[in-house]
Design a protein around this motif. Structure first.
Motif, PDB file in Angstrom:
ATOM      1  N   GLU B  60     173.078 120.557 -30.060  1.00 17.62           N
ATOM      2  CA  GLU B  60     174.190 121.399 -30.503  1.00 17.62           C
ATOM      3  C   GLU B  60     173.972 121.949 -31.910  1.00 17.62           C
ATOM      4  O   GLU B  60     174.716 122.796 -32.377  1.00 17.62           O
ATOM      5  CB  GLU B  60     175.489 120.588 -30.457  1.00 17.62           C
ATOM      6  N   GLY B  61     172.933 121.432 -32.586  1.00 21.85           N
ATOM      7  CA  GLY B  61     172.619 121.925 -33.921  1.00 21.85           C
ATOM      8  C   GLY B  61     173.095 120.994 -35.018  1.00 21.85           C
ATOM      9  O   GLY B  61     173.861 120.066 -34.780  1.00 21.85           O
ATOM     10  N   MET B  62     172.623 121.244 -36.223  1.00 17.31           N
ATOM     11  CA  MET B  62     173.038 120.450 -37.382  1.00 17.31           C
ATOM     12  C   MET B  62     173.311 121.373 -38.550  1.00 17.31           C
ATOM     13  O   MET B  62     172.712 122.444 -38.666  1.00 17.31           O
ATOM     14  CB  MET B  62     171.920 119.481 -37.795  1.00 17.31           C
ATOM     15  N   LEU B  63     174.217 120.922 -39.425  1.00 14.92           N
ATOM     16  CA  LEU B  63     174.427 121.648 -40.668  1.00 14.92           C
ATOM     17  C   LEU B  63     173.268 121.356 -41.614  1.00 14.92           C
ATOM     18  O   LEU B  63     172.602 120.314 -41.499  1.00 14.92           O
ATOM     19  CB  LEU B  63     175.737 121.194 -41.327  1.00 14.92           C
ATOM     20  N   MET B  64     173.046 122.237 -42.546  1.00 15.31           N
ATOM     21  CA  MET B  64     172.020 122.006 -43.558  1.00 15.31           C
ATOM     22  C   MET B  64     172.260 120.671 -44.261  1.00 15.31           C
ATOM     23  O   MET B  64     171.334 119.899 -44.510  1.00 15.31           O
ATOM     24  CB  MET B  64     172.025 123.127 -44.593  1.00 15.31           C
ATOM     25  N   SER B  65     173.518 120.410 -44.586  1.00 14.83           N
ATOM     26  CA  SER B  65     173.823 119.177 -45.313  1.00 14.83           C
ATOM     27  C   SER B  65     173.592 117.941 -44.443  1.00 14.83           C
ATOM     28  O   SER B  65     173.226 116.887 -44.951  1.00 14.83           O
ATOM     29  CB  SER B  65     175.257 119.214 -45.841  1.00 14.83           C
ATOM     30  N   ASP B  66     173.808 118.082 -43.114  1.00 13.95           N
ATOM     31  CA  ASP B  66     173.486 116.966 -42.216  1.00 13.95           C
ATOM     32  C   ASP B  66     171.989 116.671 -42.274  1.00 13.95           C
ATOM     33  O   ASP B  66     171.564 115.520 -42.373  1.00 13.95           O
ATOM     34  CB  ASP B  66     173.845 117.316 -40.763  1.00 13.95           C
ATOM     35  N   LEU B  67     171.207 117.728 -42.194  1.00 17.72           N
ATOM     36  CA  LEU B  67     169.745 117.572 -42.238  1.00 17.72           C
ATOM     37  C   LEU B  67     169.332 116.895 -43.526  1.00 17.72           C
ATOM     38  O   LEU B  67     168.537 115.952 -43.537  1.00 17.72           O
ATOM     39  CB  LEU B  67     169.067 118.938 -42.132  1.00 17.72           C
ATOM     40  N   SER B 103     176.043 126.884 -41.820  1.00 18.80           N
ATOM     41  CA  SER B 103     175.280 127.496 -40.739  1.00 18.80           C
ATOM     42  C   SER B 103     174.730 126.393 -39.845  1.00 18.80           C
ATOM     43  O   SER B 103     174.132 125.431 -40.334  1.00 18.80           O
ATOM     44  CB  SER B 103     174.144 128.365 -41.300  1.00 18.80           C
ATOM     45  N   MET B 104     174.974 126.544 -38.570  1.00 17.29           N
ATOM     46  CA  MET B 104     174.445 125.597 -37.607  1.00 17.29           C
ATOM     47  C   MET B 104     172.963 125.929 -37.412  1.00 17.29           C
ATOM     48  O   MET B 104     172.607 127.042 -37.063  1.00 17.29           O
ATOM     49  CB  MET B 104     175.165 125.773 -36.273  1.00 17.29           C
ATOM     50  N   VAL B 105     172.129 124.923 -37.629  1.00 16.83           N
ATOM     51  CA  VAL B 105     170.698 125.118 -37.457  1.00 16.83           C
ATOM     52  C   VAL B 105     170.281 124.425 -36.171  1.00 16.83           C
ATOM     53  O   VAL B 105     170.697 123.299 -35.911  1.00 16.83           O
ATOM     54  CB  VAL B 105     169.929 124.503 -38.644  1.00 16.83           C
ATOM     55  N   ARG B 106     169.490 125.105 -35.352  1.00 17.72           N
ATOM     56  CA  ARG B 106     169.015 124.450 -34.130  1.00 17.72           C
ATOM     57  C   ARG B 106     167.631 124.962 -33.760  1.00 17.72           C
ATOM     58  O   ARG B 106     167.191 126.013 -34.234  1.00 17.72           O
ATOM     59  CB  ARG B 106     169.983 124.693 -32.979  1.00 17.72           C
TER      60      ARG B 106
END
Lengths: 156, 156
Positions: B60-67, B103-106
């Motif tokens: 489903e993707g991750m936020l930059m901050s999650d990464l 931004s959702m990154v995937r």
DNA sequence: GCAAATTATTTCAAGCTTGAAGTTTCATAA
DNA sequence: TTATGAAACTTCAAGCTTGAAATAATTTGC
């Protein structure tokens, strides 16, 4: 790397993979904490500390290539770090010793004094950060880590 | 760090210090070998692999901050790595999802396929490099590493 | 509503890191 | 000799990394 704890995959080899992930996360966490403290408390960096630690143990000095081999980093890398340490007056290059290609690198007197102070703090930080590991457990872990080192060491 | 095996100092806390040195040397050696293989075989890097591995587990993707949080690296760092992965077509940023700051990154479809291939090789490399550790020993080591993680985790 | 604080991200300068290419010096041997 | 090859370093471009500062968007408190 640093794949996460969520799905917990299984299968052949998964335990080794999980071990690697933990190993990496552990060392990254500790490294980050040490880097931060070195910066805050002593206005220095981990690579500089590494170089100084190596030189502290070799009062007669080390060649650039010795440093590079010992620290597991590239030649060009050491050049830059030593350059900075020299410009800070903590390290000195001594050319002339028969072979004019080489230069003996050693701590200056100031470098030696400075390092002793930082190293003491460093050791107590490690004691704190690894506080959950008993001395006995530390010895056992060290032994286990040692055992699988031989597998790839001396490859490249 | 990476102080050496020669003098073998003793005293209180020395066992933890030695453990840390071994831990660091082990992970650096393995990292170096993995980096080299990723470059040679897949023309990619460890940080890119790390980001893709994180995203692979989050369809489903991750936020930059999650990464950033998950990989234990800074925000600005992730920006650069994701930029490069995007320019390689392996990763996509999807703005618009309510909060316009994020931004959702995937992984793209290509990124997902590419990662699956690399990850398989990666896992077998780990199996090879940690070949000296039995699966049972790996589980025990993992447990021990886990135990002292809590000591500093969640500090900063 | 709106100023102030908070959150998510990017940008930036400085430093670290690598692998490759280049320089200088030394060793070997024809 | 002297060339030719190896060894010790340095330089370089590209990428990684950090912490701090800047932007932009959202949330909070009044």
């Amino acid at each position: 790397m640093v794949a996460g704890p969520l799905p917990a995959p299984s299968g052949p080899g998964k335990d080794r993979l999980r071990l690697w992930v933990r190993l990496l996360r552990a060392s990254r966490s500790i490294e980050a904490e040490l880097r931060e403290r070195l910066r805050q408390e002593f206005n220095t960096t981990l690579p500089r500390f590494d170089v100084m630690a190596a030189l502290y143990r070799a009062p007669e000095g080390m060649l650039m290539s010795d440093l590079s081999r010992f620290l597991l980093v590239s030649n060009g890398n050491v050049t830059g770090i030593v350059d900075r340490l020299v410009s800070e007056g903590l390290v000195a290059r001594a050319r002339r010793n028969g072979d004019r290609r080489t230069s003996m690198v050693r701590l200056t007197e100031e470098g030696s004094k400075t390092f002793a102070v930082i190293a003491a703090a460093h050791e107590s930080w490690i004691g704190e950060l690894l506080g959950n590991v008993s001395e006995d457990e530390a010895r056992r872990l060290t032994g286990m880590l040692n055992s699988f080192r031989s597998n790839w060491e001396g490859r490249e």
